[in-house]
Write a protein that holds these residues in place. Sequence first.
Motif, PDB file in Angstrom:
ATOM      1  N   ARG A  27       2.831  13.460 -10.507  1.00  0.00           N
ATOM      2  CA  ARG A  27       4.063  14.387 -10.723  1.00  0.00           C
ATOM      3  C   ARG A  27       4.492  14.610 -12.247  1.00  0.00           C
ATOM      4  NH1 ARG A  27       8.055  13.418  -6.517  1.00  0.00           N
ATOM      5  NH2 ARG A  27       6.907  14.920  -5.491  1.00  0.00           N
ATOM      6  N   HIS A  28       4.603  13.341 -12.980  1.00  0.00           N
ATOM      7  CA  HIS A  28       5.261  13.101 -14.253  1.00  0.00           C
ATOM      8  C   HIS A  28       4.235  12.852 -15.546  1.00  0.00           C
ATOM      9  CE1 HIS A  28       9.162  13.225 -12.532  1.00  0.00           C
ATOM     10  NE2 HIS A  28       8.931  12.360 -11.573  1.00  0.00           N
ATOM     11  N   TYR A  29       3.142  12.409 -15.093  1.00  0.00           N
ATOM     12  CA  TYR A  29       2.142  11.958 -16.209  1.00  0.00           C
ATOM     13  C   TYR A  29       1.047  12.718 -16.283  1.00  0.00           C
ATOM     14  CZ  TYR A  29       5.797   8.436 -15.932  1.00  0.00           C
ATOM     15  OH  TYR A  29       7.090   7.739 -15.871  1.00  0.00           O
ATOM     16  N   LYS A  58       0.781  -1.289   0.108  1.00  0.00           N
ATOM     17  CA  LYS A  58       0.003  -0.158  -0.079  1.00  0.00           C
ATOM     18  C   LYS A  58       0.884   1.296   0.008  1.00  0.00           C
ATOM     19  CE  LYS A  58      -3.988  -1.914  -0.285  1.00  0.00           C
ATOM     20  NZ  LYS A  58      -4.912  -1.442  -1.515  1.00  0.00           N
ATOM     21  N   ARG A  59       1.890   1.134   0.810  1.00  0.00           N
ATOM     22  CA  ARG A  59       2.895   2.216   0.707  1.00  0.00           C
ATOM     23  C   ARG A  59       3.425   2.770  -0.603  1.00  0.00           C
ATOM     24  NH1 ARG A  59       5.716   5.515   4.601  1.00  0.00           N
ATOM     25  NH2 ARG A  59       5.971   7.605   3.312  1.00  0.00           N
ATOM     26  N   ALA A  60       3.690   1.448  -1.317  1.00  0.00           N
ATOM     27  CA  ALA A  60       4.361   1.603  -2.576  1.00  0.00           C
ATOM     28  C   ALA A  60       3.547   2.100  -3.713  1.00  0.00           C
ATOM     29  CB  ALA A  60       4.831   0.124  -2.990  1.00  0.00           C
ATOM     30  N   ASP A  61       2.057   1.559  -3.508  1.00  0.00           N
ATOM     31  CA  ASP A  61       1.052   2.106  -4.494  1.00  0.00           C
ATOM     32  C   ASP A  61       0.897   3.689  -4.180  1.00  0.00           C
ATOM     33  OD1 ASP A  61       0.390  -0.339  -5.208  1.00  0.00           O
ATOM     34  OD2 ASP A  61      -1.320  -0.393  -3.884  1.00  0.00           O
ATOM     35  N   GLU A  62       1.121   4.216  -2.961  1.00  0.00           N
ATOM     36  CA  GLU A  62       0.820   5.586  -2.786  1.00  0.00           C
ATOM     37  C   GLU A  62       2.300   6.329  -3.322  1.00  0.00           C
ATOM     38  OE1 GLU A  62      -1.332   5.708   1.630  1.00  0.00           O
ATOM     39  OE2 GLU A  62       0.953   6.626   1.348  1.00  0.00           O
ATOM     40  N   GLU A  63       3.457   5.842  -3.183  1.00  0.00           N
ATOM     41  CA  GLU A  63       4.519   6.419  -4.063  1.00  0.00           C
ATOM     42  C   GLU A  63       4.553   6.528  -5.568  1.00  0.00           C
ATOM     43  OE1 GLU A  63       6.672   8.050  -2.243  1.00  0.00           O
ATOM     44  OE2 GLU A  63       5.793   7.819  -0.501  1.00  0.00           O
ATOM     45  N   TRP A  64       4.065   5.419  -6.177  1.00  0.00           N
ATOM     46  CA  TRP A  64       3.885   5.296  -7.378  1.00  0.00           C
ATOM     47  C   TRP A  64       2.834   6.309  -8.019  1.00  0.00           C
ATOM     48  CZ3 TRP A  64       6.750   3.858 -11.242  1.00  0.00           C
ATOM     49  CH2 TRP A  64       7.770   2.933 -11.062  1.00  0.00           C
ATOM     50  N   ALA A  65       1.779   6.337  -7.275  1.00  0.00           N
ATOM     51  CA  ALA A  65       0.729   7.259  -7.588  1.00  0.00           C
ATOM     52  C   ALA A  65       0.989   8.720  -7.490  1.00  0.00           C
ATOM     53  CB  ALA A  65      -0.579   7.344  -6.670  1.00  0.00           C
ATOM     54  N   LYS A  66       2.175   8.861  -6.780  1.00  0.00           N
ATOM     55  CA  LYS A  66       2.568  10.376  -6.647  1.00  0.00           C
ATOM     56  C   LYS A  66       3.365  10.902  -7.703  1.00  0.00           C
ATOM     57  CE  LYS A  66       3.614  10.757  -1.724  1.00  0.00           C
ATOM     58  NZ  LYS A  66       4.624  10.859  -0.556  1.00  0.00           N
ATOM     59  N   GLN A  67       4.001   9.445  -8.432  1.00  0.00           N
ATOM     60  CA  GLN A  67       4.904   9.618  -9.535  1.00  0.00           C
ATOM     61  C   GLN A  67       4.009  10.133 -10.741  1.00  0.00           C
ATOM     62  OE1 GLN A  67       8.308  10.073  -9.551  1.00  0.00           O
ATOM     63  NE2 GLN A  67       8.087   9.792  -7.296  1.00  0.00           N
TER      64      GLN A  67
END
Length: 324
Positions: free
Chosen positions: A171-173, A159-168
């Motif tokens: 930010r980028h896409y 779940k923490r990884a999902d949050e970090e990917w979502a931020k990316q």
Amino acid sequence: MGYAEVRFPENTLFLVTGGAGFIGSNLCEVILKLGYKVRCLDDLSTGKQANVDLFKDNPNYMFVKGDIKDFDTCMNACKGVDFVLNQAAWGSVPRSIEMPLFYCANNITGTLNMLEAAGQNGIKKFVYASSSSVYGDEPNLPKTEGREGNLLSPYALTKRADEEWAKQYTRHYGLDTYGLRYFNVFGRRQDPNGVYAAVIPKFIKQLLAGETPIINGDGKQSRDFTYIENVIEANLKACLAPHEAAGNAFNIAYGGREYLIDIYYGLTKSLGVNVEPKFGPDRAGDIKHSNADISKAKRLLGYNPDWSFERGIAAAIEWYKKNL
């Protein structure tokens, strides 16, 4: 209050992944009642066919059997969609400790597939299920976004990884993402069966059947138990949230604190039974206490939960009495 005032353009199409599950099927139900369209994606690995069949005669509903681990499936599911409500995941802290590779593939890679498919399809908002488990061993109460501890399970890590990917992706896409950190959701259609079943439906079923429930630990652990209606409100309001709130994760709870032993005796009283519980060992990866500061969700999402624990548990008990 709640989601009654939420409005979207006519013919708005929502994709609900994990729509055959507990939270997902409730989202499908409410969106259809509000007059909008739903595409449900689920591989029925933990979701139920019965939850899918509830809406099969509704012309605004379409079920797609598919797996978020398959990118092409995610791409096809996102075509023509306005909003994605990504609920597809495998839950359970203890089970994740037993199955770390599967949890990584399903909960991280699957969510990443959905983020990429949503970005490529020009989705307006991507709302996804996170979890209070991301707070790990951070001891302070209430739990506040930005103050997280060491993660205690593979499930929490996913779940923490999902949050970090979502931020990316925000930010980028250019994809507006909103993470919802659910705190111990309960209510209608939550599965009471199996070794990994959530505690409230499991206790209700066992007490109605005349069985003796087992409480893991001493029963003095506390949780911010959150009724399903509040979670539905959060998902719908996140779809209307401003771009400035994107890339964030939000606590979704009522903001209360209930002790497990008190819930147990409250259930016995409500159900008219007199059964003393048994006590078992603590569950691996569990935290002792959890309750949420929901001020960030109130401020940025307009989240204003009006289902207290007491109101929610009464509704849940009535549902299980009729449906078990």
